[in-house]
Scaffold this active site. Structure first.
Site, mmCIF file in Angstrom:
data_model
loop_
_atom_site.group_PDB
_atom_site.id
_atom_site.type_symbol
_atom_site.label_atom_id
_atom_site.label_comp_id
_atom_site.label_asym_id
_atom_site.label_seq_id
_atom_site.Cartn_x
_atom_site.Cartn_y
_atom_site.Cartn_z
ATOM 1 C CG ASN A 9 -1.698 1.257 1.415
ATOM 2 O OD1 ASN A 9 -1.813 2.047 0.481
ATOM 3 N ND2 ASN A 9 -2.257 1.456 2.607
ATOM 4 C CE LYS A 11 0.160 3.426 4.768
ATOM 5 N NZ LYS A 11 0.114 3.568 6.201
ATOM 6 C CG HIS A 94 -5.771 1.738 5.168
ATOM 7 N ND1 HIS A 94 -5.366 2.634 6.117
ATOM 8 C CD2 HIS A 94 -4.725 0.902 4.949
ATOM 9 C CE1 HIS A 94 -4.115 2.358 6.458
ATOM 10 N NE2 HIS A 94 -3.704 1.312 5.761
ATOM 11 C CD GLU A 96 -2.948 5.362 6.763
ATOM 12 O OE1 GLU A 96 -2.958 5.432 5.518
ATOM 13 O OE2 GLU A 96 -1.982 4.894 7.392
ATOM 14 C CD GLU A 166 -3.442 -2.774 7.274
ATOM 15 O OE1 GLU A 166 -2.312 -2.993 6.840
ATOM 16 O OE2 GLU A 166 -4.073 -1.732 7.039
ATOM 17 N N GLY A 172 2.412 2.039 10.662
ATOM 18 C CA GLY A 172 3.328 3.174 10.523
ATOM 19 C C GLY A 172 4.059 3.548 11.800
ATOM 20 C CB SER A 212 5.290 -1.883 11.673
ATOM 21 O OG SER A 212 4.812 -0.580 11.958
HETATM 22 C C1 PEP Z 1 -0.716 0.019 5.911
HETATM 23 O O1 PEP Z 1 -0.743 1.155 5.510
HETATM 24 O O2 PEP Z 1 -1.641 -0.729 5.590
HETATM 25 C C2 PEP Z 1 0.402 -0.413 6.746
HETATM 26 C C3 PEP Z 1 0.323 -1.567 7.303
HETATM 27 O O3 PEP Z 1 1.455 0.463 6.877
HETATM 28 P P1 PEP Z 1 2.890 0.143 7.564
HETATM 29 O O4 PEP Z 1 3.352 -1.165 6.982
HETATM 30 O O5 PEP Z 1 3.736 1.282 7.200
HETATM 31 O O6 PEP Z 1 2.632 0.019 9.027
#
Ligand code: PEP
Length: 248
Positions: A9, A11, A94, A96, A166, A172, A212
């Site tokens: 992803n 973003k 997601h 976000e 997630e 992040g 992460s």
């Molecule tokens: C994500 O945006 O779905 C995500 C898991 O980001 P990160 O791997 O940076 O934590």
């Protein structure tokens, strides 16, 4: 047998030319990969990404879509538009988008239905906040997200959906859930799906972990009984790291 999926992803990162260059770089690194590989760039990068990925094993997905076919929805993108440019997957719900763009479980459900209607594979995100984990309501909260997201979806369609667990506190932040923590939630999601449908259907639905994920922890996570790959943010922007994750 569920096939591992490594999904990146991106973003709001990369311009179309950067997307093209990054996919060209990644192509060679994942050419022999036995897992599925997916990259989800921003809308404006999608045509360049689809073109760059042509003839490779990299699939391209969007990061969102609208739940209506068309109409007066300024700034939105429809499933049909994505389909026509060669997109195969779409991330839905997601955290976000839920947090910054007021997406709800109901709009997430409507988007999943819309994606399936146009033969796009939804990557349906769910996950608890740190507060919810500390309040020990993780399982109840995620079960509720899953039950609403799958509302009105037949079992024939349900198996096409990829779920991404997630935990918001791990996205992040560099704070990866332990493989046991991640697996116990993914297992519970599968049990919830078995309750909605049946054991066989649940056993065929891919459930990813995201939060992460990096080149050092991917193999251990993907080896867990109920984790079928990862949704990767930060590390997917580094082709070297992401290719290690894809090959995990
Ligand atoms: C994500 O945006 O779905 C995500 C898991 O980001 P990160 O791997 O940076 O934590």
């Amino acid at each position: 047998m569920r096939k591992i999926l490594a999904a990146g992803n991106w973003k709001m990162n990369n311009t179309p030319s950067q997307a093209e260059a990054m996919i060209n770089e990644l192509k060679g690194k994942v050419a022999g990969c036995k897992n599925d590989v997916l990259i989800c760039p921003t809308y404006v990068c999608l045509p360049a990404a689809v073109k760059a990925a042509e003839g490779s094993n990299i699939k391209i997905g969007a990061q969102n879509l609208h739940f209506e076919d068309k109409g007066a929805f300024t700034g939105e993108i429809s499933a049909q538009m994505l389909k026509e440019i060669g997109v195969e997957y779409v991330i839905i719900g997601h955290s976000e988008r839920r947090e910054y763009f007021a997406e709800t479980d109901d709009t997430v459900n409507a988007k999943v239905i819309q994606a399936l209607k146009y033969d796009l594979i939804p990557v349906l995100c769910c996950g608890e906040s740190l507060k919810q984990r500390e309040d020990t309501i993780t399982f109840d909260f995620i079960r509720s997200q899953i039950k609403i997201a799958f509302r009105g979806i037949s079992k024939e369609d349900a198996v096409k959906i990829v779920v991404a667990y997630e935990p918001i506190w791990a996205i992040g932040t560099g704070k990866v859930a332990t493989s046991e923590q991640a697996n116990e939630v993914c297992k519970d999601i599968r049990e919830c799906l078995a309750g909605i449908y049946d054991e066989e259907t649940a056993a065929n639905i891919r459930i990813l972990y995201g939060g992460s994920v990096n080149k050092d922890c991917a193999a251990e996570l993907f080896a867990m009984s109920d984790i079928d790959g990862g949704l990767v943010g930060g590390a997917s922007l580094k082709p070297d790291d992401f290719s290690i994750i894809c090959n995990a």
